[in-house]
Structures are given as C-alpha cells and as structure tokens.
Scaffold this motif. Sequence first.
Motif, PDB file in Angstrom:
ATOM      1  N   PHE A 105      25.043   7.547 -33.820  1.00  4.23           N
ATOM      2  CA  PHE A 105      26.029   8.157 -34.701  1.00  4.23           C
ATOM      3  C   PHE A 105      26.286   7.170 -35.834  1.00  4.23           C
ATOM      4  O   PHE A 105      25.835   6.022 -35.778  1.00  4.23           O
ATOM      5  N   SER A 106      27.014   7.575 -36.851  1.00  5.65           N
ATOM      6  CA  SER A 106      27.249   6.693 -37.997  1.00  5.65           C
ATOM      7  C   SER A 106      27.865   5.359 -37.604  1.00  5.65           C
ATOM      8  O   SER A 106      27.432   4.306 -38.077  1.00  5.65           O
ATOM      9  N   ILE A 151      27.588  16.262 -27.790  1.00  7.28           N
ATOM     10  CA  ILE A 151      28.482  15.473 -28.646  1.00  7.28           C
ATOM     11  C   ILE A 151      27.950  15.531 -30.071  1.00  7.28           C
ATOM     12  O   ILE A 151      26.821  15.144 -30.351  1.00  7.28           O
ATOM     13  N   GLN A 152      28.801  16.021 -30.956  1.00  3.75           N
ATOM     14  CA  GLN A 152      28.440  16.159 -32.370  1.00  3.75           C
ATOM     15  C   GLN A 152      28.615  14.841 -33.109  1.00  3.75           C
ATOM     16  O   GLN A 152      27.793  14.476 -33.957  1.00  3.75           O
ATOM     17  N   ASP A 153      29.709  14.129 -32.806  1.00  3.08           N
ATOM     18  CA  ASP A 153      29.996  12.901 -33.528  1.00  3.08           C
ATOM     19  C   ASP A 153      30.961  12.033 -32.725  1.00  3.08           C
ATOM     20  O   ASP A 153      31.703  12.531 -31.872  1.00  3.08           O
ATOM     21  N   ILE A 154      30.925  10.760 -32.990  1.00  3.72           N
ATOM     22  CA  ILE A 154      31.951   9.834 -32.548  1.00  3.72           C
ATOM     23  C   ILE A 154      32.450   9.193 -33.837  1.00  3.72           C
ATOM     24  O   ILE A 154      31.691   8.499 -34.528  1.00  3.72           O
ATOM     25  N   ARG A 194      34.662   7.062 -36.724  1.00  2.95           N
ATOM     26  CA  ARG A 194      34.861   5.624 -36.907  1.00  2.95           C
ATOM     27  C   ARG A 194      36.060   5.101 -36.131  1.00  2.95           C
ATOM     28  O   ARG A 194      36.187   3.921 -35.882  1.00  2.95           O
ATOM     29  N   PHE A 195      36.954   6.017 -35.715  1.00  4.29           N
ATOM     30  CA  PHE A 195      38.124   5.637 -34.925  1.00  4.29           C
ATOM     31  C   PHE A 195      37.899   5.818 -33.420  1.00  4.29           C
ATOM     32  O   PHE A 195      38.815   5.656 -32.625  1.00  4.29           O
ATOM     33  N   GLY A 196      36.661   6.161 -33.026  1.00  7.55           N
ATOM     34  CA  GLY A 196      36.320   6.282 -31.612  1.00  7.55           C
ATOM     35  C   GLY A 196      36.615   7.637 -30.999  1.00  7.55           C
ATOM     36  O   GLY A 196      36.518   7.794 -29.789  1.00  7.55           O
ATOM     37  N   LYS A 197      36.963   8.634 -31.801  1.00  3.97           N
ATOM     38  CA  LYS A 197      37.216   9.983 -31.291  1.00  3.97           C
ATOM     39  C   LYS A 197      35.878  10.683 -31.054  1.00  3.97           C
ATOM     40  O   LYS A 197      35.019  10.716 -31.929  1.00  3.97           O
ATOM     41  N   VAL A 198      35.707  11.224 -29.853  1.00  2.00           N
ATOM     42  CA  VAL A 198      34.486  11.928 -29.482  1.00  2.00           C
ATOM     43  C   VAL A 198      34.676  13.405 -29.812  1.00  2.00           C
ATOM     44  O   VAL A 198      35.627  14.031 -29.349  1.00  2.00           O
ATOM     45  N   ILE A 199      33.775  13.970 -30.635  1.00  3.05           N
ATOM     46  CA  ILE A 199      33.864  15.373 -31.036  1.00  3.05           C
ATOM     47  C   ILE A 199      32.644  16.120 -30.517  1.00  3.05           C
ATOM     48  O   ILE A 199      31.506  15.735 -30.808  1.00  3.05           O
ATOM     49  N   TYR A 200      32.900  17.162 -29.744  1.00  6.45           N
ATOM     50  CA  TYR A 200      31.826  17.986 -29.185  1.00  6.45           C
ATOM     51  C   TYR A 200      31.436  19.083 -30.165  1.00  6.45           C
ATOM     52  O   TYR A 200      32.183  19.405 -31.092  1.00  6.45           O
ATOM     53  N   ASN A 201      30.274  19.690 -29.945  1.00 10.05           N
ATOM     54  CA  ASN A 201      29.761  20.749 -30.822  1.00 10.05           C
ATOM     55  C   ASN A 201      30.719  21.934 -30.954  1.00 10.05           C
ATOM     56  O   ASN A 201      30.712  22.611 -31.978  1.00 10.05           O
ATOM     57  N   ASP A 202      31.539  22.188 -29.940  1.00 10.76           N
ATOM     58  CA  ASP A 202      32.481  23.314 -30.001  1.00 10.76           C
ATOM     59  C   ASP A 202      33.811  22.938 -30.654  1.00 10.76           C
ATOM     60  O   ASP A 202      34.745  23.723 -30.673  1.00 10.76           O
ATOM     61  N   VAL A 207      35.936  20.535 -29.694  1.00  6.55           N
ATOM     62  CA  VAL A 207      36.855  19.824 -28.802  1.00  6.55           C
ATOM     63  C   VAL A 207      36.748  18.329 -29.086  1.00  6.55           C
ATOM     64  O   VAL A 207      35.661  17.794 -29.240  1.00  6.55           O
ATOM     65  N   MET A 208      37.897  17.665 -29.180  1.00  7.79           N
ATOM     66  CA  MET A 208      37.918  16.236 -29.477  1.00  7.79           C
ATOM     67  C   MET A 208      38.638  15.484 -28.362  1.00  7.79           C
ATOM     68  O   MET A 208      39.694  15.910 -27.882  1.00  7.79           O
TER      69      MET A 208
END
Length: 80
Positions: free
Chosen positions: A5-6, A63-66, A68-76, A78-79
């Motif tokens: 991820f970035s 998982i779509q993204d994590i 820069r603040f460490g929040k995990v975001i799923y494709n649907d 949900v964070m």
Amino acid sequence: MIKEFSHYTAWTDAMKYESGYAGLIGYQRKSFDSVAHMLWVIAPNFASEADAEDSADRMLEQIQDITRFGKVIYNDGVML
C-alpha cells in the motif's frame, strides 16, 4: 502473500492456536522504526496451517487500503 500500500506493507501468516491454527494479517508502516500490527482472521481454529494462511490471504485480498494513519479500509468501505 504480501501486499503493498502507499504507506504500509501487509503480509499473511498463520500460527498455532489451541488445537488448530489461526490466520493472521500483519501490517507495518514503511519507515525504519515502525511497529507491526496484527489482525486475526475471524475463524481462528483451522485444522491446518495452510488453511489458516489461505483464509488470511483471502481476507488480505479484500483490503483496499491502509491509510497513512493506519486505518484499514476494506473493499466494501468498512474501516477498522
């Protein structure tokens, strides 16, 4: 499985848990002195280590993204 991820690198693993195995997702910020964070796969008592890691692989794929603040975001959306 490893997924970039970035701001973070994430990977899957499995570990012994009671009489079976648990799938894990680890993720760590891309900096020299960062700590690793771990997520457990929901069903933590797989019969084999391979099944546990396969489950973690499928979860990591969602998982779509994590951020820069460490929040995990799923494709649907949900964070965590």
